[in-house]
Motif scaffolding. Structure first.
Motif, PDB file in Angstrom:
ATOM      1  N   ALA A 318      24.139  50.100  -7.021  1.00 20.37           N
ATOM      2  CA  ALA A 318      23.904  49.487  -8.334  1.00 20.37           C
ATOM      3  C   ALA A 318      23.818  47.967  -8.246  1.00 20.37           C
ATOM      4  N   HIS A 319      24.474  47.355  -7.253  1.00 21.20           N
ATOM      5  CA  HIS A 319      24.397  45.899  -7.099  1.00 21.20           C
ATOM      6  C   HIS A 319      22.969  45.443  -6.801  1.00 21.20           C
ATOM      7  N   CYS A 320      22.206  46.276  -6.119  1.00 20.93           N
ATOM      8  CA  CYS A 320      20.848  45.904  -5.699  1.00 20.93           C
ATOM      9  C   CYS A 320      19.950  45.629  -6.899  1.00 20.93           C
ATOM     10  N   TYR A 321      20.240  46.295  -8.008  1.00 23.11           N
ATOM     11  CA  TYR A 321      19.446  46.157  -9.220  1.00 23.11           C
ATOM     12  C   TYR A 321      19.400  44.716  -9.719  1.00 23.11           C
ATOM     13  N   GLN A 322      20.444  43.952  -9.507  1.00 20.90           N
ATOM     14  CA  GLN A 322      20.497  42.587 -10.021  1.00 20.90           C
ATOM     15  C   GLN A 322      19.432  41.683  -9.404  1.00 20.90           C
ATOM     16  N   CYS A 323      19.022  41.965  -8.197  1.00 21.84           N
ATOM     17  CA  CYS A 323      18.052  41.096  -7.513  1.00 21.84           C
ATOM     18  C   CYS A 323      16.717  41.777  -7.211  1.00 21.84           C
ATOM     19  N   HIS A 324      16.688  43.116  -7.237  1.00 23.66           N
ATOM     20  CA  HIS A 324      15.482  43.837  -6.815  1.00 23.66           C
ATOM     21  C   HIS A 324      14.941  44.750  -7.898  1.00 23.66           C
ATOM     22  N   ALA A 327      15.183  48.744  -7.469  1.00 26.03           N
ATOM     23  CA  ALA A 327      16.359  49.535  -7.815  1.00 26.03           C
ATOM     24  C   ALA A 327      16.489  49.691  -9.327  1.00 26.03           C
ATOM     25  N   ASN A 328      17.006  50.831  -9.751  1.00 24.83           N
ATOM     26  CA  ASN A 328      17.366  51.051 -11.147  1.00 24.83           C
ATOM     27  C   ASN A 328      18.809  50.626 -11.388  1.00 24.83           C
ATOM     28  N   SER A 329      19.187  50.531 -12.635  1.00 26.71           N
ATOM     29  CA  SER A 329      20.524  50.035 -12.971  1.00 26.71           C
ATOM     30  C   SER A 329      21.639  50.936 -12.457  1.00 26.71           C
ATOM     31  N   ASP A 330      21.354  52.227 -12.245  1.00 26.84           N
ATOM     32  CA  ASP A 330      22.383  53.130 -11.732  1.00 26.84           C
ATOM     33  C   ASP A 330      22.388  53.179 -10.210  1.00 26.84           C
ATOM     34  N   GLY A 331      21.562  52.346  -9.586  1.00 25.86           N
ATOM     35  CA  GLY A 331      21.520  52.290  -8.132  1.00 25.86           C
ATOM     36  C   GLY A 331      20.517  53.228  -7.504  1.00 25.86           C
ATOM     37  N   SER A 332      19.802  53.995  -8.301  1.00 27.98           N
ATOM     38  CA  SER A 332      18.763  54.863  -7.755  1.00 27.98           C
ATOM     39  C   SER A 332      17.503  54.046  -7.482  1.00 27.98           C
ATOM     40  N   ILE A 333      16.574  54.642  -6.775  1.00 28.76           N
ATOM     41  CA  ILE A 333      15.351  53.944  -6.394  1.00 28.76           C
ATOM     42  C   ILE A 333      14.346  53.977  -7.534  1.00 28.76           C
ATOM     43  N   ASN A 334      13.773  52.826  -7.849  1.00 34.45           N
ATOM     44  CA  ASN A 334      12.722  52.718  -8.848  1.00 34.45           C
ATOM     45  C   ASN A 334      11.388  52.851  -8.116  1.00 34.45           C
ATOM     46  N   THR A 335      10.825  54.032  -8.157  1.00 35.41           N
ATOM     47  CA  THR A 335       9.620  54.312  -7.379  1.00 35.41           C
ATOM     48  C   THR A 335       8.387  53.552  -7.868  1.00 35.41           C
ATOM     49  N   THR A 336       8.460  52.938  -9.035  1.00 36.41           N
ATOM     50  CA  THR A 336       7.332  52.125  -9.513  1.00 36.41           C
ATOM     51  C   THR A 336       7.122  50.917  -8.611  1.00 36.41           C
ATOM     52  N   TYR A 337       8.209  50.367  -8.096  1.00 43.31           N
ATOM     53  CA  TYR A 337       8.124  49.152  -7.295  1.00 43.31           C
ATOM     54  C   TYR A 337       8.513  49.363  -5.838  1.00 43.31           C
ATOM     55  N   HIS A 338       9.150  50.493  -5.544  1.00 44.28           N
ATOM     56  CA  HIS A 338       9.585  50.753  -4.174  1.00 44.28           C
ATOM     57  C   HIS A 338       8.474  51.501  -3.440  1.00 44.28           C
ATOM     58  N   SER A 339       7.789  50.813  -2.545  1.00 45.87           N
ATOM     59  CA  SER A 339       6.664  51.435  -1.844  1.00 45.87           C
ATOM     60  C   SER A 339       7.133  52.386  -0.762  1.00 45.87           C
ATOM     61  N   GLY A 345       5.979  47.547   5.026  1.00 42.13           N
ATOM     62  CA  GLY A 345       5.653  46.128   5.078  1.00 42.13           C
ATOM     63  C   GLY A 345       5.216  45.547   3.749  1.00 42.13           C
ATOM     64  N   SER A 346       5.322  46.328   2.684  1.00 40.41           N
ATOM     65  CA  SER A 346       4.938  45.835   1.362  1.00 40.41           C
ATOM     66  C   SER A 346       5.817  44.662   0.943  1.00 40.41           C
ATOM     67  N   ALA A 347       5.304  43.871   0.018  1.00 40.90           N
ATOM     68  CA  ALA A 347       6.081  42.749  -0.508  1.00 40.90           C
ATOM     69  C   ALA A 347       7.308  43.265  -1.238  1.00 40.90           C
ATOM     70  N   VAL A 348       8.354  42.433  -1.265  1.00 36.07           N
ATOM     71  CA  VAL A 348       9.573  42.757  -1.996  1.00 36.07           C
ATOM     72  C   VAL A 348       9.437  42.204  -3.411  1.00 36.07           C
ATOM     73  N   ASP A 349       9.780  43.013  -4.400  1.00 40.95           N
ATOM     74  CA  ASP A 349       9.706  42.591  -5.799  1.00 40.95           C
ATOM     75  C   ASP A 349      11.053  42.036  -6.239  1.00 40.95           C
ATOM     76  N   LEU A 350      11.155  40.709  -6.286  1.00 41.17           N
ATOM     77  CA  LEU A 350      12.416  40.046  -6.599  1.00 41.17           C
ATOM     78  C   LEU A 350      12.517  39.724  -8.087  1.00 41.17           C
ATOM     79  N   VAL A 351      13.725  39.790  -8.599  1.00 40.14           N
ATOM     80  CA  VAL A 351      13.992  39.528 -10.012  1.00 40.14           C
ATOM     81  C   VAL A 351      14.134  38.031 -10.258  1.00 40.14           C
ATOM     82  N   ILE A 352      13.526  37.537 -11.338  1.00 36.06           N
ATOM     83  CA  ILE A 352      13.800  36.189 -11.836  1.00 36.06           C
ATOM     84  C   ILE A 352      14.721  36.355 -13.036  1.00 36.06           C
TER      85      ILE A 352
END
Length: 474
Positions: A318-324, A327-339, A345-352
């Motif tokens: 769940a901590h990963c969600y704050q920056c990526h 990740a979803n808020s419950d710590g599961s993988i958000n497949t929309t952005y997780h290639s 080698g895909s780009a990392v989608d970082l949170v602003i």
């Protein structure tokens, strides 16, 4: 004569009867500790708990819901799922189901009983034994390295084995279970003892000898050597990785990294999920990213140091969600952005980060930035927006990781890093003007050398004329 013969037969019959009762007594005493931990009377597990007189429907054929689930319900014992096409969510390999007893022998720790010395993780002579502890002076063990494993306090008595609760550098404490204590009638100080991995795994699964001595390395889940005897590979006939025949199209799972043999498979394929791949099932981040994944580093290890991200608490998915955004808020993988493996080698989608909260919607350049770690300045500059989004005045009181720490704490003067970074002011390098001095007053320095790099003049000049050789470049 007849009387003497009759008396002799009577004496003989009595001897036979006494021998029979003695045999029953021996068998009774032996049966009291014949079964292995944890499925024995010392853990208040009795034969009648499983071998019921009137079993309900599917009691044996559906062990996950019937037989084994009567204890493995996350109350009496940990809940697990069996390996099946239904759990995997795919019939790619047809409809199939593996019951608990395909891999597990519910009565005996067959691995150490059959393979003995080869299966032992540690052996030695005890220097002290009590009802609940065994000591080996000078052992030098890491604290709790043996927790959850099986102790054989006297290797001559394989049936006397105990689940280890904890250990110090030289003392093992057994799990008391239902009042479990070390049998001091058969176990004494100075006996040769052993520690084994346990887990009640059979020695013969899928038609092959199975050796499961440890979590990682040789003779673990699937160690990748030429001998197919890992519990994760002795059954697989159609899989891409670690196939029973040794001929999987990516036999050693190199699509993750080149050294997957001997890795703990259940980091990604958890037993509680029926060994379904966590990523495919919407699982978490840590299980994969604690290992090198393709060209990506084992980033979870970086949180084990003195990083100011997440302090005083264990890192969770769940901590990963704050920056990526991956990740979803419950710590599961958000497949929309997780290639994932589909686009390595895909780009990392970082949170602003927003004002006091992590944004809920993805807007490139506003709430999200795509970063590729190729070392170019163009890519490195993207990280600034990501970092300063959190380390800014608007988030001086925020606690993104819920650990009691705010971004403001990591600026030396009580202001945010962002406020320092974004300063546009400049000042002359030298404060003196006139004759007989080096003309440093003609060089302009930025208050923020990183955030205002183009106005941060400088250069190297042996003649001390101090021209700006940077020429406004950053």
């Amino acid at each position: 004569m007849t009387s003497l013969r009759g008396r002799a037969n009577l004496i003989k019959s009595r001897k036979i009867l006494i021998s029979f009762f003695l045999l029953l007594l021996v068998l009774y005493v032996k049966e009291n500790f014949a079964l292995d931990n944890p499925h024995n009377i010392n853990n208040t597990v009795n034969c009648g708990d499983c071998h019921v007189s009137s079993p309900p429907a599917n009691w044996w054929t559906d062990q996950e819901s019937g037989l084994c689930a009567s204890c493995h319900n996350d109350i009496a014992a940990v809940l697990e799922k069996t390996h099946s096409s239904a759990v995997m969510g795919s019939t790619k390999y047809g409809t199939w189901e593996r019951q608990c007893t395909v891999c597990h022998n519910p009565h005996y720790q067959r691995q150490n009983r059959i393979y003995k010395a080869a299966s032992y993780l540690y052996t030695g002579a005890s220097t002290g034994v009590t009802a609940t502890t065994l000591t080996k002076t000078g052992a030098g063990w890491t604290v709790d390295q043996w927790a959850g494993m099986v102790l054989l306090p006297n290797m001559n008595y394989q049936s006397l084995n105990y689940k280890i609760l904890s250990n110090t550098s030289d003392t093992i404490t057994i799990d008391p279970g239902g009042g479990d204590t070390i049998n001091l009638t058969y176990i004494k100080q100075g006996d040769s003892f052993a520690i084994a991995y346990g887990k009640l795994l059979k020695e013969y699964v899928g038609g092959l000898s199975t050796r499961f001595f440890r979590q990682t390395g040789t003779k673990s889940f699937a160690d990748g050597d030429a001998t197919i005897d890992g519990i994760c590979e002795v059954c697989h006939t159609l899989t891409t990785h670690f196939r029973k025949s040794g001929a999987g199209s990516d036999q050693l799972h190199t699509n993750i990294n080149s050294s997957m043999g001997g890795t703990k498979c259940t980091m990604c394929h958890t037993h509680v999920e029926g060994f379904k791949y966590k990523g495919a099932s919407g699982g978490g981040c840590i299980s994969c990213h604690m290992l090198p994944v393709g060209s990506r580093v084992a980033v979870i290890d970086q949180f084990n140091g003195n990083s100011h991200h997440i302090q005083g608490a264990s890192v969770t998915d769940a901590h990963c969600y704050q920056c990526h955004w991956e990740a979803n808020s419950d710590g599961s993988i958000n497949t929309t952005y997780h290639s994932g493996s589909a686009a390595p080698g895909s780009a990392v989608d970082l949170v602003i980060y927003g004002a006091g909260a992590r944004p809920a919607s993805y807007t490139p350049g506003t709430t999200a930035v795509q970063y590729t770690a190729n070392g170019t300045r163009t890519e490195l500059q993207k990280i600034n927006n990501h970092c300063i989004g959190c380390h800014s005045d608007q988030n001086n009181a925020a606690q993104p990781f819920g650990d009691g720490k705010t971004p403001k704490q990591y600026a030396w003067d009580g202001t945010s890093v962002g406020s320092r970074y974004s300063q546009a002011g400049t000042t002359p390098w030298g404060k003196y003007i006139g004759a007989n001095i080096t003309p440093k007053n003609t060089v302009t320095k930025a208050y923020s050398a990183h955030g205002n790099a183009t106005n941060n003049q400088g250069g190297w000049d042996l003649n001390e004329t101090w021209t700006n050789t940077r020429n406004g470049s950053n």
